[in-house]
Design a protein around this motif. Structure first.
Motif, PDB file in Angstrom:
ATOM      1  N   SER A 190       0.834  -1.206   0.000  1.00  0.00           N
ATOM      2  CA  SER A 190       0.000   0.000   0.000  1.00  0.00           C
ATOM      3  C   SER A 190       0.870   1.259   0.000  1.00  0.00           C
ATOM      4  O   SER A 190       0.533   2.261  -0.629  1.00  0.00           O
ATOM      5  N   VAL A 191       2.008   1.181   0.699  1.00  0.00           N
ATOM      6  CA  VAL A 191       2.938   2.313   0.724  1.00  0.00           C
ATOM      7  C   VAL A 191       3.597   2.481  -0.645  1.00  0.00           C
ATOM      8  O   VAL A 191       3.775   3.606  -1.132  1.00  0.00           O
ATOM      9  N   ILE A 192       3.970   1.371  -1.266  1.00  0.00           N
ATOM     10  CA  ILE A 192       4.583   1.429  -2.598  1.00  0.00           C
ATOM     11  C   ILE A 192       3.603   2.029  -3.615  1.00  0.00           C
ATOM     12  O   ILE A 192       3.986   2.843  -4.458  1.00  0.00           O
ATOM     13  N   LEU A 193       2.335   1.643  -3.521  1.00  0.00           N
ATOM     14  CA  LEU A 193       1.323   2.214  -4.411  1.00  0.00           C
ATOM     15  C   LEU A 193       1.202   3.717  -4.194  1.00  0.00           C
ATOM     16  O   LEU A 193       1.004   4.481  -5.157  1.00  0.00           O
ATOM     17  N   LEU A 194       1.339   4.144  -2.944  1.00  0.00           N
ATOM     18  CA  LEU A 194       1.322   5.578  -2.652  1.00  0.00           C
ATOM     19  C   LEU A 194       2.497   6.279  -3.323  1.00  0.00           C
ATOM     20  O   LEU A 194       2.335   7.361  -3.904  1.00  0.00           O
ATOM     21  N   ARG A 195       3.677   5.662  -3.271  1.00  0.00           N
ATOM     22  CA  ARG A 195       4.856   6.260  -3.904  1.00  0.00           C
ATOM     23  C   ARG A 195       4.703   6.335  -5.416  1.00  0.00           C
ATOM     24  O   ARG A 195       5.139   7.291  -6.059  1.00  0.00           O
ATOM     25  N   VAL A 196       4.077   5.308  -5.997  1.00  0.00           N
ATOM     26  CA  VAL A 196       3.811   5.329  -7.433  1.00  0.00           C
ATOM     27  C   VAL A 196       2.904   6.507  -7.777  1.00  0.00           C
ATOM     28  O   VAL A 196       3.113   7.216  -8.767  1.00  0.00           O
ATOM     29  N   LEU A 197       1.895   6.719  -6.942  1.00  0.00           N
ATOM     30  CA  LEU A 197       0.978   7.842  -7.150  1.00  0.00           C
ATOM     31  C   LEU A 197       1.712   9.171  -7.053  1.00  0.00           C
ATOM     32  O   LEU A 197       1.465  10.082  -7.854  1.00  0.00           O
ATOM     33  N   VAL A 198       2.624   9.287  -6.079  1.00  0.00           N
ATOM     34  CA  VAL A 198       3.418  10.510  -5.931  1.00  0.00           C
ATOM     35  C   VAL A 198       4.252  10.765  -7.176  1.00  0.00           C
ATOM     36  O   VAL A 198       4.339  11.898  -7.684  1.00  0.00           O
ATOM     37  N   MET A 199       4.853   9.693  -7.693  1.00  0.00           N
ATOM     38  CA  MET A 199       5.680   9.838  -8.891  1.00  0.00           C
ATOM     39  C   MET A 199       4.846  10.236 -10.101  1.00  0.00           C
ATOM     40  O   MET A 199       5.278  11.044 -10.937  1.00  0.00           O
ATOM     41  N   MET A 200       3.655   9.688 -10.228  1.00  0.00           N
ATOM     42  CA  MET A 200       2.774   9.993 -11.363  1.00  0.00           C
ATOM     43  C   MET A 200       2.303  11.452 -11.322  1.00  0.00           C
ATOM     44  O   MET A 200       2.152  12.094 -12.358  1.00  0.00           O
ATOM     45  N   VAL A 201       2.068  11.945 -10.108  1.00  0.00           N
ATOM     46  CA  VAL A 201       1.527  13.300  -9.969  1.00  0.00           C
ATOM     47  C   VAL A 201       2.601  14.373 -10.014  1.00  0.00           C
ATOM     48  O   VAL A 201       2.435  15.411 -10.660  1.00  0.00           O
ATOM     49  N   PHE A 202       3.740  14.106  -9.359  1.00  0.00           N
ATOM     50  CA  PHE A 202       4.733  15.157  -9.193  1.00  0.00           C
ATOM     51  C   PHE A 202       5.981  14.992 -10.044  1.00  0.00           C
ATOM     52  O   PHE A 202       6.784  15.929 -10.147  1.00  0.00           O
ATOM     53  N   CYS A 203       6.196  13.821 -10.640  1.00  0.00           N
ATOM     54  CA  CYS A 203       7.428  13.610 -11.421  1.00  0.00           C
ATOM     55  C   CYS A 203       7.172  13.766 -12.923  1.00  0.00           C
ATOM     56  O   CYS A 203       6.088  13.488 -13.399  1.00  0.00           O
TER      57      CYS A 203
END
Length: 263
Positions: free
Chosen positions: A250-263
């Motif tokens: 669930s934490v990894i999925l959150l990081r993926v979301l962060v990368m999709m939105v901010f990277c």
């Protein structure tokens, strides 16, 4: 004083157990003379029912970090500390601070923030895992790294603890384990305490260890978390590993979301 009958009733209510073999017991100690206490021996395994009741808190914390099953059983079944919301908040905030510092320490020793090869020679551990540290992190100014670390650690810990809470609630309903339902807050506190192996990052700051030591710290915390879940759910290590893996995913999925939105 409390009579033997009253002690027995209290023990049944608290579901006290031997920390060696998990055999239910009526009492943890006896008082043959006034102010003279004698630890009870288990009738099944002949060991002391719970040696931790006479140990200091620092020793208990050390054994938590060392992943000893007996100390988790002591806290879950025999320790009568008040599992309050305020205690949970304090332990949760401490865990966030440790996690934030670990992230900050890692980032400042990765390019472009650092070119010290002596310290960042193990940086490839994280550079090869973009989900651990997003590659767009270099776009954040050095002055804002602390804020980034705290915010990301807070959100990640909230997501992980909520995921674990939901999974344990489901397990308690599916297997009809009433003691799990009644002690959920206590379990969350013990789970967070089992993550205090992250404090090893402080040693790295003092002696400038290679960043690959972070892999050891992460693994250490993971094993301790799995041990806490195993003793709480009374299941095997594989089942506990799957539960913990789901929480980490669930934490990894959150990081993926962060990368999709901010990277």
């Amino acid at each position: 004083g409390i009579g033997e009958k009253d002690k027995s009733e209290i023990a049944k209510k608290l579901k006290m157990r031997c920390t060696s073999c998990l055999e239910p017991v009526d009492t943890l100690y006896t008082e043959p003379k006034k102010e003279v206490f004698q630890l009870t021996k288990c009738g099944a395994c002949k060991e002391i029912v719970d040696p931790y009741i006479e140990m200091e808190q620092p020793i208990i914390l050390v054994d938590l970090i060392l992943c000893k099953a007996q100390v988790y059983r002591h806290l879950l079944f025999n320790h009568t500390f008040q599992a309050s919301a305020w205690l949970f908040i304090k332990v949760f905030l401490t865990n966030i601070l440790l996690d934030s510092y670990k992230k900050f320490y890692t980032i400042i020793h990765l390019p472009p923030y650092s070119d010290d090869n002596a310290i960042s020679s193990g940086a490839h551990y994280y550079q090869e895992l973009p989900l651990a540290i997003p590659r767009c992190i270099s776009s954040i100014s050095a002055s804002n790294l602390g804020i980034y670390s705290v915010v990301l650690s807070t959100v990640e810990n909230i997501v992980q603890i909520l995921t674990l809470f939901v999974l344990l609630r489901i397990i308690s309903h599916v297997y009809n384990k009433k003691y799990m339902k009644d002690n959920m807050l206590k379990m969350m506190i013990i789970f967070l305490l089992s993550s205090f192996g992250k404090s090893g990052i402080m040693v790295m700051h003092i002696w400038q260890y290679d960043l690959t030591c972070l892999a050891v710290i992460d693994t250490f915390s993971l094993v301790s978390n799995i041990m806490a879940i195993k003793e709480y759910t009374a299941t095997n290590s594989l089942f506990s590993f799957i539960v913990m893996l789901a929480a980490r995913l669930s934490v990894i999925l959150l990081r993926v979301l962060v990368m999709m939105v901010f990277c």
